[in-house]
Design a protein around this motif. Sequence first.
Motif, PDB file in Angstrom:
ATOM      1  N   ARG A 169       1.014  -1.220   0.068  1.00 11.45           N
ATOM      2  CA  ARG A 169      -0.072  -0.021  -0.020  1.00 11.45           C
ATOM      3  C   ARG A 169       0.756   1.326   0.109  1.00 11.45           C
ATOM      4  NH1 ARG A 169      -2.350  -0.246   4.709  1.00 11.45           N
ATOM      5  NH2 ARG A 169      -1.381   1.342   5.726  1.00 11.45           N
ATOM      6  N   ARG A 170       1.859   1.257   0.785  1.00 11.48           N
ATOM      7  CA  ARG A 170       2.814   2.362   0.861  1.00 11.48           C
ATOM      8  C   ARG A 170       3.385   2.646  -0.491  1.00 11.48           C
ATOM      9  NH1 ARG A 170       1.182   6.140   4.447  1.00 11.48           N
ATOM     10  NH2 ARG A 170       1.562   5.441   6.603  1.00 11.48           N
ATOM     11  N   LEU A 171       3.854   1.422  -0.977  1.00 15.04           N
ATOM     12  CA  LEU A 171       4.574   1.866  -2.432  1.00 15.04           C
ATOM     13  C   LEU A 171       3.462   2.359  -3.488  1.00 15.04           C
ATOM     14  CD1 LEU A 171       7.443   0.913  -3.553  1.00 15.04           C
ATOM     15  CD2 LEU A 171       6.328  -1.104  -4.271  1.00 15.04           C
ATOM     16  N   VAL A 209      11.314   3.358  -0.244  1.00 14.99           N
ATOM     17  CA  VAL A 209      10.329   2.529   0.315  1.00 14.99           C
ATOM     18  C   VAL A 209      10.773   1.062   0.294  1.00 14.99           C
ATOM     19  CG1 VAL A 209       7.917   1.735   0.175  1.00 14.99           C
ATOM     20  CG2 VAL A 209       8.609   4.059  -0.359  1.00 14.99           C
ATOM     21  N   GLU A 210      11.283   0.634  -0.891  1.00 17.80           N
ATOM     22  CA  GLU A 210      11.624  -0.654  -1.057  1.00 17.80           C
ATOM     23  C   GLU A 210      12.899  -1.210  -0.250  1.00 17.80           C
ATOM     24  OE1 GLU A 210      10.720  -0.666  -5.961  1.00 17.80           O
ATOM     25  OE2 GLU A 210      12.597  -0.517  -5.226  1.00 17.80           O
ATOM     26  N   LYS A 211      13.812  -0.145   0.040  1.00 23.43           N
ATOM     27  CA  LYS A 211      14.934  -0.454   0.916  1.00 23.43           C
ATOM     28  C   LYS A 211      14.661  -0.594   2.262  1.00 23.43           C
ATOM     29  CE  LYS A 211      19.609   1.361   1.837  1.00 23.43           C
ATOM     30  NZ  LYS A 211      19.409   1.941   3.353  1.00 23.43           N
ATOM     31  N   GLU A 212      13.638   0.555   2.629  1.00 20.90           N
ATOM     32  CA  GLU A 212      13.480   0.589   4.154  1.00 20.90           C
ATOM     33  C   GLU A 212      12.376  -0.610   4.379  1.00 20.90           C
ATOM     34  OE1 GLU A 212      15.287   2.369   5.904  1.00 20.90           O
ATOM     35  OE2 GLU A 212      16.335   3.415   4.551  1.00 20.90           O
ATOM     36  N   MET A 213      11.500  -0.601   3.761  1.00 19.88           N
ATOM     37  CA  MET A 213      10.145  -1.543   4.210  1.00 19.88           C
ATOM     38  C   MET A 213      10.475  -2.800   3.727  1.00 19.88           C
ATOM     39  SD  MET A 213       6.845   0.634   4.296  1.00 19.88           S
ATOM     40  CE  MET A 213       6.167  -0.431   5.427  1.00 19.88           C
ATOM     41  N   ILE A 214      11.505  -3.233   2.700  1.00 21.63           N
ATOM     42  CA  ILE A 214      11.479  -4.532   2.319  1.00 21.63           C
ATOM     43  C   ILE A 214      12.906  -5.089   2.337  1.00 21.63           C
ATOM     44  CG2 ILE A 214      11.253  -6.375   0.055  1.00 21.63           C
ATOM     45  CD1 ILE A 214       9.190  -4.084  -0.932  1.00 21.63           C
ATOM     46  N   ALA A 215      13.852  -4.606   1.762  1.00 23.64           N
ATOM     47  CA  ALA A 215      15.291  -5.149   1.633  1.00 23.64           C
ATOM     48  C   ALA A 215      15.797  -5.258   3.241  1.00 23.64           C
ATOM     49  CB  ALA A 215      16.249  -4.079   0.956  1.00 23.64           C
ATOM     50  N   ASN A 216      15.517  -4.130   4.030  1.00 22.43           N
ATOM     51  CA  ASN A 216      16.165  -4.194   5.365  1.00 22.43           C
ATOM     52  C   ASN A 216      15.412  -5.346   6.249  1.00 22.43           C
ATOM     53  OD1 ASN A 216      17.754  -2.247   4.432  1.00 22.43           O
ATOM     54  ND2 ASN A 216      16.836  -0.711   5.767  1.00 22.43           N
ATOM     55  N   HIS A 217      14.446  -5.926   5.719  1.00 25.87           N
ATOM     56  CA  HIS A 217      13.622  -6.665   6.616  1.00 25.87           C
ATOM     57  C   HIS A 217      13.278  -8.115   6.044  1.00 25.87           C
ATOM     58  CE1 HIS A 217      12.717  -3.793   9.517  1.00 25.87           C
ATOM     59  NE2 HIS A 217      12.462  -2.953   8.473  1.00 25.87           N
ATOM     60  N   MET A 218      13.988  -8.285   4.825  1.00 24.28           N
ATOM     61  CA  MET A 218      13.572  -9.612   3.741  1.00 24.28           C
ATOM     62  C   MET A 218      13.794 -10.875   4.820  1.00 24.28           C
ATOM     63  SD  MET A 218      15.285  -9.434  -0.169  1.00 24.28           S
ATOM     64  CE  MET A 218      16.718  -9.366   0.525  1.00 24.28           C
ATOM     65  N   LEU A 219      14.982 -11.122   5.211  1.00 26.74           N
ATOM     66  CA  LEU A 219      15.142 -12.327   5.912  1.00 26.74           C
ATOM     67  C   LEU A 219      14.211 -12.653   7.023  1.00 26.74           C
ATOM     68  CD1 LEU A 219      19.160 -12.527   6.021  1.00 26.74           C
ATOM     69  CD2 LEU A 219      17.476 -13.850   4.529  1.00 26.74           C
ATOM     70  N   ARG A 220      14.040 -11.518   7.901  1.00 24.75           N
ATOM     71  CA  ARG A 220      12.969 -11.668   9.106  1.00 24.75           C
ATOM     72  C   ARG A 220      11.659 -12.025   8.536  1.00 24.75           C
ATOM     73  NH1 ARG A 220      11.924  -7.500  14.074  1.00 24.75           N
ATOM     74  NH2 ARG A 220      10.340  -8.562  14.852  1.00 24.75           N
ATOM     75  N   LEU A 221      11.186 -11.268   7.371  1.00 23.61           N
ATOM     76  CA  LEU A 221       9.974 -11.487   6.898  1.00 23.61           C
ATOM     77  C   LEU A 221       9.659 -13.121   6.346  1.00 23.61           C
ATOM     78  CD1 LEU A 221       9.385  -8.215   4.880  1.00 23.61           C
ATOM     79  CD2 LEU A 221       7.937  -9.109   6.785  1.00 23.61           C
ATOM     80  N   VAL A 222      10.737 -13.730   5.539  1.00 27.71           N
ATOM     81  CA  VAL A 222      10.670 -14.744   5.025  1.00 27.71           C
ATOM     82  C   VAL A 222      10.623 -16.026   5.975  1.00 27.71           C
ATOM     83  CG1 VAL A 222      11.478 -14.316   2.731  1.00 27.71           C
ATOM     84  CG2 VAL A 222      12.964 -15.178   4.245  1.00 27.71           C
ATOM     85  N   HIS A 223      11.489 -15.815   7.076  1.00 29.53           N
ATOM     86  CA  HIS A 223      11.594 -16.696   8.299  1.00 29.53           C
ATOM     87  C   HIS A 223      10.436 -16.456   9.092  1.00 29.53           C
ATOM     88  CE1 HIS A 223      14.900 -18.651   6.202  1.00 29.53           C
ATOM     89  NE2 HIS A 223      15.543 -17.601   6.186  1.00 29.53           N
ATOM     90  N   MET A 224       9.514 -15.499   9.476  1.00 30.09           N
ATOM     91  CA  MET A 224       8.684 -15.276  10.376  1.00 30.09           C
ATOM     92  C   MET A 224       7.914 -16.414  10.843  1.00 30.09           C
ATOM     93  SD  MET A 224       6.175 -11.919  10.476  1.00 30.09           S
ATOM     94  CE  MET A 224       7.415 -10.672  10.487  1.00 30.09           C
TER      95      MET A 224
END
Length: 719
Positions: free
Chosen positions: A216-218, A241-256
């Motif tokens: 939504r933010r994107l 937006v991609e860097k702060e909301m996605i790239a910086n949290h990628m690993l945490r998101l996929v392994h949540m």
Amino acid sequence: MIVNGVEESSYYKEFPFDSLDIPKIYNHNASGLSFEELYRNAYNMVLHKFGEKLYSGLVSTMTFHLQEMSKCIEAAHGGSFLEELNVKWTDHNKALLMIRDILMYMDRTFIPGTNRTPVHELGLNLWRDNVIHSPKIQIRLLNTLLELILGERTGEFINRGLMRNIIKMLMDLGPLVYYNDFEKPFLEVSADFYRAESQEFIECSDCGDYLKKAERRLNEEIERVSHYLDAKSEAKITNVVEKEMIANHMLRLVHMANSGLVKMLLDDKFEDLGRMYNLFRRVPNGLSTIRDVMTSHIRETGKQLVTDPEKSKNPVEFVDCLLAERDKYDKIIISAFNKDKTFQNALNSSFEYFINLNPRSPEYISLFVDDKLRRGLKGVKEEDIEIILDKVMMLFRYLQEKDIFEKYYKQHLAKRLLSGKTVSDDAERSLIVKLKTECGYQFTSKLEGMFTDMKTSQDTMQGFNAAFGPELGNGPTLVVQVLTTGSWPTQPSVTCNLPAEMSALCEKFRTYYLGTHTGRRLSWQTNMGTADLRATFGNGQKYELNLSTHQMCVLMLFNNADSLGYKEIEQATEIPSSDLKRCLQSLACVKGKNILRKEPMSKDIGEDDSFSVNDKFTSKLRKVKIGTVVAQKESEPEKQETRQRVEEDRKPQIEAAIVRIMKSRRVLDHNNIIAEVTKQLQSRFLANPGEIKKRIESLIERDFLERDNADRRLYRYLA
């Protein structure tokens, strides 16, 4: 020329700049002006070499008026600040157009010759320096714009038209003004905003909800650009937006835990998976992160599946699970991952990895085919049959030991053809065509030979019945399948004494066949045959029994005896002990199909058991099948025997590959031979380097190859 009695050059020397009425233009009093007269005066000043005076007068007059405008803008309060700025900018632009028209001649002649700034550009520069870069306006303007954008991000409504005009003004003043006075700080503030927001989101959201917020933010930022920012800013703000909301949290998101990628895969969350794919594809290493986690998960679950003892108990269920797993991930890749080839390749690689962890996979896949072609495809539409066969071929491609599949498939096909239990000849031939396309003619030539034998056998039986039909009368009938030894799976010839009636009939056929074919030899494979037997029991009930040839031989003995011991049956039939025990078990120990009674009653057959006809046998069916031939997975000794036969069959193939390679290369080192042979044979099996080495040694002993005298790891081909 004289102007009002004064020399013209002298007149313009003293000509006041205000006479061009620039102030009136800025003060909205231009309606009564004669633009023709103003243009002529400006033209004459340039013509009489007073361009410098004209230009400097323009600079000072515009500067004065812009400074006055600046004071008005500075005096504006609150929301009227941007509105006042926009009004003054509009006024300045209108005035600038009129001034440029009046000074057109100066723009065309004086300015290019003196490298001065053109009138319109000069007006923009003076606006920039005196208004936009005014100490009291510059910071206030930036803060106002950023505050409005922040308000919009937090749900407030703003005047987008006014924003668009102000941003357009900055863009008109040049790329550097737009970048330094707005875009650069806008991107920095946005990064801080999304850094904080993403941290807050990720602490209180699961993976699916977080991705929705990020998406939504994107979209909001893309929409913002389309409404009032420079189009070139889109890539920059979306990168933030991609860097702060996605790239910086990628690993945490996929392994949540309980909501990450693995959970989405398990629960078939197609929408969430598609959203993750579309967001992660925007950042470096995003898709590879998803792909790696997916691959690891598929390999782990696949490994558990193929090594699960419970699943391995039923080959059909085992393969059904593999196909269900494959269908699941195919659907995910098509629906959520945009049919991405790299994901498809990762899926193929994963399946190849875990299917080959179970050495019985080739056997189980063949058993699955056997089940489908025996009964599983009955009543299924032709196009659906093709879909199932294509899925089988997909699993077949993953097998590293395709020759083992071929061994089992040939055995199972032989049993289907000989027992007449195939549901569709077209389906059988279709699968063989697919195998031929995949592996070449050599792979299927013997399978095609089996079908040829079945057709030839029909023609042979027609000839036999035409020749001996009248002699046979109402006696037993015989149907013989004549099998070419090289095409069919090798079966050890099992001894069996046929009943006298059948033995005589078989001898008639042998005489007929050898009389019509020269140079051939027949050997009876009674262990592969079937028989239909009419039986009348003590209660007068008549049934037609469908049996194996061995079962028929056993039952026929009871025409002349009420009771027989195991030893007597073994001596009369000469059927090998293991086969005879299985035969008697199916006749006496299967509930509902116990044609014989056994004393004492037990599941196992003992050598001291005695057997008699079960006079009380009843069945709802007139035709009763007893112990029909079905493909079962091999016992451990049978499996070892098959494996040894396969290993023996591989030896000449490895040697042939070595000879082919050396014949073309003439000289080659050891490692390259291993690599080339493995590559050539990988379509059939994964060659063992140790076995390749043994085959090389064997070829050296037989003078096909020799070692180089100087380098012992180098081989030469001997013609």
